[in-house]
Design a protein around this motif. Sequence first.
Motif, mmCIF file in Angstrom:
data_model
loop_
_atom_site.group_PDB
_atom_site.id
_atom_site.type_symbol
_atom_site.label_atom_id
_atom_site.label_comp_id
_atom_site.label_asym_id
_atom_site.label_seq_id
_atom_site.Cartn_x
_atom_site.Cartn_y
_atom_site.Cartn_z
ATOM 1 N N ALA A 85 0.842 -1.206 0.000
ATOM 2 C CA ALA A 85 0.000 0.000 0.000
ATOM 3 C C ALA A 85 0.874 1.252 0.000
ATOM 4 O O ALA A 85 0.543 2.246 -0.654
ATOM 5 N N ILE A 86 1.984 1.204 0.711
ATOM 6 C CA ILE A 86 2.909 2.341 0.722
ATOM 7 C C ILE A 86 3.559 2.490 -0.650
ATOM 8 O O ILE A 86 3.737 3.606 -1.148
ATOM 9 N N THR A 87 3.887 1.384 -1.300
ATOM 10 C CA THR A 87 4.428 1.432 -2.662
ATOM 11 C C THR A 87 3.409 2.087 -3.602
ATOM 12 O O THR A 87 3.778 2.930 -4.432
ATOM 13 N N ALA A 88 2.142 1.748 -3.458
ATOM 14 C CA ALA A 88 1.092 2.352 -4.282
ATOM 15 C C ALA A 88 0.986 3.852 -4.012
ATOM 16 O O ALA A 88 0.803 4.652 -4.942
ATOM 17 N N TYR A 89 1.117 4.241 -2.741
ATOM 18 C CA TYR A 89 1.118 5.663 -2.380
ATOM 19 C C TYR A 89 2.223 6.394 -3.138
ATOM 20 O O TYR A 89 1.998 7.454 -3.724
ATOM 21 N N TRP A 90 3.435 5.816 -3.148
ATOM 22 C CA TRP A 90 4.560 6.467 -3.819
ATOM 23 C C TRP A 90 4.384 6.484 -5.328
ATOM 24 O O TRP A 90 4.780 7.456 -5.991
ATOM 25 N N GLN A 91 3.778 5.468 -5.890
ATOM 26 C CA GLN A 91 3.514 5.481 -7.333
ATOM 27 C C GLN A 91 2.585 6.640 -7.690
ATOM 28 O O GLN A 91 2.785 7.330 -8.692
ATOM 29 N N GLN A 92 1.599 6.868 -6.839
ATOM 30 C CA GLN A 92 0.681 7.985 -7.063
ATOM 31 C C GLN A 92 1.411 9.321 -6.916
ATOM 32 O O GLN A 92 1.196 10.237 -7.709
ATOM 33 N N GLN A 93 2.280 9.424 -5.923
ATOM 34 C CA GLN A 93 3.040 10.660 -5.721
ATOM 35 C C GLN A 93 3.939 10.959 -6.928
ATOM 36 O O GLN A 93 4.027 12.099 -7.375
ATOM 37 N N ILE A 94 4.598 9.930 -7.420
ATOM 38 C CA ILE A 94 5.473 10.090 -8.589
ATOM 39 C C ILE A 94 4.652 10.494 -9.812
ATOM 40 O O ILE A 94 5.000 11.446 -10.522
ATOM 41 N N PHE A 95 3.555 9.791 -10.061
ATOM 42 C CA PHE A 95 2.721 10.039 -11.229
ATOM 43 C C PHE A 95 2.175 11.467 -11.237
ATOM 44 O O PHE A 95 2.089 12.114 -12.276
ATOM 45 N N SER A 96 1.818 11.964 -10.046
ATOM 46 C CA SER A 96 1.248 13.311 -9.959
ATOM 47 C C SER A 96 2.317 14.394 -9.855
ATOM 48 O O SER A 96 1.992 15.580 -9.772
ATOM 49 N N GLY A 97 3.582 13.992 -9.854
ATOM 50 C CA GLY A 97 4.675 14.960 -9.787
ATOM 51 C C GLY A 97 4.893 15.557 -8.412
ATOM 52 O O GLY A 97 5.562 16.583 -8.264
ATOM 53 N N GLN A 98 4.353 14.923 -7.383
ATOM 54 C CA GLN A 98 4.452 15.449 -6.024
ATOM 55 C C GLN A 98 5.821 15.230 -5.386
ATOM 56 O O GLN A 98 6.429 16.162 -4.886
ATOM 57 N N ASP A 99 6.286 13.990 -5.389
ATOM 58 C CA ASP A 99 7.531 13.657 -4.697
ATOM 59 C C ASP A 99 7.985 12.269 -5.122
ATOM 60 O O ASP A 99 7.258 11.550 -5.809
ATOM 61 N N VAL A 100 9.180 11.912 -4.694
ATOM 62 C CA VAL A 100 9.712 10.573 -4.939
ATOM 63 C C VAL A 100 9.905 9.886 -3.589
ATOM 64 O O VAL A 100 10.075 10.551 -2.577
ATOM 65 N N PRO A 101 9.889 8.556 -3.567
ATOM 66 C CA PRO A 101 10.026 7.846 -2.290
ATOM 67 C C PRO A 101 11.419 7.989 -1.698
ATOM 68 O O PRO A 101 12.370 8.364 -2.395
ATOM 69 N N PRO A 102 11.538 7.680 -0.417
ATOM 70 C CA PRO A 102 12.871 7.664 0.202
ATOM 71 C C PRO A 102 13.773 6.668 -0.520
ATOM 72 O O PRO A 102 13.293 5.716 -1.139
ATOM 73 N N ILE A 103 15.074 6.883 -0.409
ATOM 74 C CA ILE A 103 15.996 5.914 -0.983
ATOM 75 C C ILE A 103 15.851 4.602 -0.231
ATOM 76 O O ILE A 103 15.398 4.573 0.920
ATOM 77 N N GLU A 104 16.181 3.522 -0.903
ATOM 78 C CA GLU A 104 16.107 2.193 -0.297
ATOM 79 C C GLU A 104 17.505 1.643 -0.119
ATOM 80 O O GLU A 104 18.369 1.836 -0.973
ATOM 81 N N LYS A 105 17.700 0.938 0.975
ATOM 82 C CA LYS A 105 18.957 0.248 1.242
ATOM 83 C C LYS A 105 18.664 -1.242 1.381
ATOM 84 O O LYS A 105 17.578 -1.648 1.779
#
Length: 141
Positions: A85-105
């Motif tokens: 669900a959090i991945t889906a949230y970030w996909q929506q943020q990226i698509f709408s030009g809002q933000d990108v997710p935190p970096i992953e380690k």
Amino acid sequence: MKRIVLLFLVLGACIAGPAYAQAYQVIVNVGNDVTSLSKDEASKLFLKQTGKWSDGKAVTPVDQDRDSKVREAFSHVVHGRSSSAITAYWQQQIFSGQDVPPIEKAGDADVVSFVQANAGAVGYVSGGATLGSGVKVVAIR
């Protein structure tokens, strides 16, 4: 039959909740004055809805790899949602030009190294992770 299924669902949630709570610990750079965060505060940091610490420094959240068990536990407890669900949230943020997710380690050691090297960083690691110097655990309330 419906009552039995409901009972198992309730019992499963009660058992899973405490297990998730012990599965991770939130860490920050040792130079950060923060000692505790509410679940809501932590969620806002990792969803980039809060961009600065109380001292004005920029927040740099770091996530674990998307398939990690510690990420799933963190997502359930702090965000109240699954990691998918959090991945889906970030996909929506990226698509709408809002933000990108935190970096992953890739794992605990990489998250610890990143947080050690970045004063404004916040991450999470498994409950039994070796932390070493340069980071400290932040209580989640």
